[in-house]
Design a protein around this motif. Structure first.
Motif, PDB file in Angstrom:
ATOM      1  N   GLN A  17     -19.706  66.789 -17.432  1.00 15.56           N
ATOM      2  CA  GLN A  17     -19.213  65.765 -16.517  1.00 15.56           C
ATOM      3  C   GLN A  17     -18.346  64.758 -17.274  1.00 15.56           C
ATOM      4  O   GLN A  17     -17.314  64.323 -16.759  1.00 15.56           O
ATOM      5  CB  GLN A  17     -20.378  65.060 -15.838  1.00 15.56           C
ATOM      6  CG  GLN A  17     -19.936  64.049 -14.805  1.00 15.56           C
ATOM      7  CD  GLN A  17     -21.103  63.432 -14.071  1.00 15.56           C
ATOM      8  OE1 GLN A  17     -22.256  63.782 -14.310  1.00 15.56           O
ATOM      9  NE2 GLN A  17     -20.816  62.513 -13.182  1.00 15.56           N
ATOM     10  N   ASP A  18     -18.757  64.403 -18.493  1.00 13.69           N
ATOM     11  CA  ASP A  18     -17.952  63.496 -19.314  1.00 13.69           C
ATOM     12  C   ASP A  18     -16.580  64.098 -19.598  1.00 13.69           C
ATOM     13  O   ASP A  18     -15.564  63.401 -19.562  1.00 13.69           O
ATOM     14  CB  ASP A  18     -18.658  63.179 -20.636  1.00 13.69           C
ATOM     15  CG  ASP A  18     -19.933  62.379 -20.450  1.00 13.69           C
ATOM     16  OD1 ASP A  18     -20.060  61.679 -19.429  1.00 13.69           O
ATOM     17  OD2 ASP A  18     -20.797  62.446 -21.341  1.00 13.69           O
ATOM     18  N   LEU A  19     -16.556  65.387 -19.869  1.00 12.91           N
ATOM     19  CA  LEU A  19     -15.293  66.077 -20.143  1.00 12.91           C
ATOM     20  C   LEU A  19     -14.393  66.070 -18.904  1.00 12.91           C
ATOM     21  O   LEU A  19     -13.191  65.829 -19.008  1.00 12.91           O
ATOM     22  CB  LEU A  19     -15.568  67.507 -20.606  1.00 12.91           C
ATOM     23  CG  LEU A  19     -14.394  68.310 -21.115  1.00 12.91           C
ATOM     24  CD1 LEU A  19     -13.676  67.597 -22.247  1.00 12.91           C
ATOM     25  CD2 LEU A  19     -14.858  69.692 -21.574  1.00 12.91           C
ATOM     26  N   GLU A  20     -14.977  66.280 -17.736  1.00 15.08           N
ATOM     27  CA  GLU A  20     -14.209  66.235 -16.494  1.00 15.08           C
ATOM     28  C   GLU A  20     -13.633  64.840 -16.255  1.00 15.08           C
ATOM     29  O   GLU A  20     -12.499  64.698 -15.794  1.00 15.08           O
ATOM     30  CB  GLU A  20     -15.077  66.665 -15.315  1.00 15.08           C
ATOM     31  CG  GLU A  20     -15.379  68.146 -15.302  1.00 15.08           C
ATOM     32  CD  GLU A  20     -16.280  68.557 -14.143  1.00 15.08           C
ATOM     33  OE1 GLU A  20     -16.462  67.760 -13.198  1.00 15.08           O
ATOM     34  OE2 GLU A  20     -16.794  69.680 -14.185  1.00 15.08           O
ATOM     35  N   GLU A  21     -14.409  63.807 -16.595  1.00 14.05           N
ATOM     36  CA  GLU A  21     -13.926  62.439 -16.429  1.00 14.05           C
ATOM     37  C   GLU A  21     -12.746  62.163 -17.361  1.00 14.05           C
ATOM     38  O   GLU A  21     -11.772  61.510 -16.961  1.00 14.05           O
ATOM     39  CB  GLU A  21     -15.053  61.447 -16.703  1.00 14.05           C
ATOM     40  CG  GLU A  21     -16.108  61.413 -15.617  1.00 14.05           C
ATOM     41  CD  GLU A  21     -17.277  60.518 -15.956  1.00 14.05           C
ATOM     42  OE1 GLU A  21     -17.182  59.701 -16.895  1.00 14.05           O
ATOM     43  OE2 GLU A  21     -18.313  60.634 -15.271  1.00 14.05           O
ATOM     44  N   VAL A  22     -12.820  62.657 -18.580  1.00 15.44           N
ATOM     45  CA  VAL A  22     -11.720  62.479 -19.528  1.00 15.44           C
ATOM     46  C   VAL A  22     -10.460  63.145 -18.992  1.00 15.44           C
ATOM     47  O   VAL A  22      -9.369  62.562 -19.019  1.00 15.44           O
ATOM     48  CB  VAL A  22     -12.085  63.033 -20.927  1.00 15.44           C
ATOM     49  CG1 VAL A  22     -10.864  63.129 -21.820  1.00 15.44           C
ATOM     50  CG2 VAL A  22     -13.148  62.168 -21.589  1.00 15.44           C
ATOM     51  N   ILE A  23     -10.605  64.346 -18.470  1.00 16.78           N
ATOM     52  CA  ILE A  23      -9.454  65.069 -17.924  1.00 16.78           C
ATOM     53  C   ILE A  23      -8.847  64.294 -16.756  1.00 16.78           C
ATOM     54  O   ILE A  23      -7.620  64.140 -16.666  1.00 16.78           O
ATOM     55  CB  ILE A  23      -9.855  66.494 -17.499  1.00 16.78           C
ATOM     56  CG1 ILE A  23     -10.196  67.325 -18.738  1.00 16.78           C
ATOM     57  CG2 ILE A  23      -8.748  67.160 -16.686  1.00 16.78           C
ATOM     58  CD1 ILE A  23     -10.864  68.646 -18.432  1.00 16.78           C
ATOM     59  N   SER A  24      -9.694  63.774 -15.880  1.00 14.28           N
ATOM     60  CA  SER A  24      -9.196  63.001 -14.735  1.00 14.28           C
ATOM     61  C   SER A  24      -8.442  61.767 -15.192  1.00 14.28           C
ATOM     62  O   SER A  24      -7.390  61.433 -14.651  1.00 14.28           O
ATOM     63  CB  SER A  24     -10.359  62.587 -13.828  1.00 14.28           C
ATOM     64  OG  SER A  24     -10.923  63.708 -13.214  1.00 14.28           O
ATOM     65  N   GLU A  25      -8.977  61.085 -16.193  1.00 12.12           N
ATOM     66  CA  GLU A  25      -8.313  59.895 -16.711  1.00 12.12           C
ATOM     67  C   GLU A  25      -6.962  60.251 -17.339  1.00 12.12           C
ATOM     68  O   GLU A  25      -5.982  59.514 -17.176  1.00 12.12           O
ATOM     69  CB  GLU A  25      -9.196  59.188 -17.742  1.00 12.12           C
ATOM     70  CG  GLU A  25     -10.395  58.489 -17.144  1.00 12.12           C
ATOM     71  CD  GLU A  25     -11.238  57.783 -18.194  1.00 12.12           C
ATOM     72  OE1 GLU A  25     -10.663  57.074 -19.043  1.00 12.12           O
ATOM     73  OE2 GLU A  25     -12.475  57.956 -18.165  1.00 12.12           O
ATOM     74  N   MET A  26      -6.915  61.381 -18.037  1.00 13.95           N
ATOM     75  CA  MET A  26      -5.658  61.790 -18.671  1.00 13.95           C
ATOM     76  C   MET A  26      -4.602  62.164 -17.630  1.00 13.95           C
ATOM     77  O   MET A  26      -3.407  62.018 -17.872  1.00 13.95           O
ATOM     78  CB  MET A  26      -5.890  62.959 -19.626  1.00 13.95           C
ATOM     79  CG  MET A  26      -6.613  62.558 -20.889  1.00 13.95           C
ATOM     80  SD  MET A  26      -6.791  63.924 -22.039  1.00 13.95           S
ATOM     81  CE  MET A  26      -5.121  64.033 -22.677  1.00 13.95           C
ATOM     82  N   GLU A  27      -5.037  62.655 -16.494  1.00 14.63           N
ATOM     83  CA  GLU A  27      -4.098  63.043 -15.444  1.00 14.63           C
ATOM     84  C   GLU A  27      -3.507  61.832 -14.720  1.00 14.63           C
ATOM     85  O   GLU A  27      -2.502  61.961 -14.033  1.00 14.63           O
ATOM     86  CB  GLU A  27      -4.785  63.972 -14.445  1.00 14.63           C
ATOM     87  CG  GLU A  27      -5.099  65.328 -15.036  1.00 14.63           C
ATOM     88  CD  GLU A  27      -5.882  66.228 -14.097  1.00 14.63           C
ATOM     89  OE1 GLU A  27      -5.839  67.443 -14.327  1.00 14.63           O
ATOM     90  OE2 GLU A  27      -6.542  65.735 -13.160  1.00 14.63           O
ATOM     91  N   GLY A  28      -4.131  60.666 -14.900  1.00 17.38           N
ATOM     92  CA  GLY A  28      -3.609  59.452 -14.278  1.00 17.38           C
ATOM     93  C   GLY A  28      -2.272  59.071 -14.887  1.00 17.38           C
ATOM     94  O   GLY A  28      -2.014  59.290 -16.066  1.00 17.38           O
ATOM     95  N   SER A  29      -1.415  58.502 -14.076  1.00 16.46           N
ATOM     96  CA  SER A  29      -0.070  58.179 -14.554  1.00 16.46           C
ATOM     97  C   SER A  29       0.016  56.777 -15.146  1.00 16.46           C
ATOM     98  O   SER A  29       1.048  56.404 -15.690  1.00 16.46           O
ATOM     99  CB  SER A  29       0.923  58.313 -13.408  1.00 16.46           C
ATOM    100  OG  SER A  29       0.574  57.413 -12.367  1.00 16.46           O
ATOM    101  N   ASP A  30      -1.060  56.009 -15.066  1.00 20.98           N
ATOM    102  CA  ASP A  30      -0.988  54.629 -15.515  1.00 20.98           C
ATOM    103  C   ASP A  30      -1.693  54.386 -16.856  1.00 20.98           C
ATOM    104  O   ASP A  30      -2.181  53.304 -17.112  1.00 20.98           O
ATOM    105  CB  ASP A  30      -1.556  53.695 -14.441  1.00 20.98           C
ATOM    106  CG  ASP A  30      -3.001  54.023 -14.088  1.00 20.98           C
ATOM    107  OD1 ASP A  30      -3.435  55.158 -14.369  1.00 20.98           O
ATOM    108  OD2 ASP A  30      -3.686  53.147 -13.527  1.00 20.98           O
ATOM    109  N   ILE A  31      -1.731  55.386 -17.721  1.00 18.42           N
ATOM    110  CA  ILE A  31      -2.334  55.189 -19.034  1.00 18.42           C
ATOM    111  C   ILE A  31      -1.244  55.161 -20.098  1.00 18.42           C
ATOM    112  O   ILE A  31      -0.201  55.776 -19.954  1.00 18.42           O
ATOM    113  CB  ILE A  31      -3.384  56.279 -19.367  1.00 18.42           C
ATOM    114  CG1 ILE A  31      -2.765  57.670 -19.432  1.00 18.42           C
ATOM    115  CG2 ILE A  31      -4.534  56.243 -18.387  1.00 18.42           C
ATOM    116  CD1 ILE A  31      -3.704  58.732 -19.959  1.00 18.42           C
TER     117      ILE A  31
END
Length: 59
Positions: free
Chosen positions: A3-17
């Protein structure tokens, strides 16, 4: 862990980082991926195979 890995992937897919945040997330994700891989390897070693005579052997 997964689940932590999925959260990291979701955060990386965000355009505002930022690039720095992206790099930090990448490193975190790689560490999580390594932990997941190690856990899977440990589980595979514990799996038992049932042979034709009904005896169990480690996989």
């Amino acid at each position: 862990m997964f689940q932590d890995l999925e959260e990291v992937i979701s955060e990386m897919e965000g355009s505002d980082i930022t690039l720095e945040q992206s790099f930090d997330l990448y490193n975190r994700g790689m560490n999580l991926l390594k932990q997941c891989s190690n856990t899977i390897d440990e589980v595979e070693k514990k799996v038992l195979i049932l042979d034709e005579e009904g005896e169990t052997h480690e996989f």
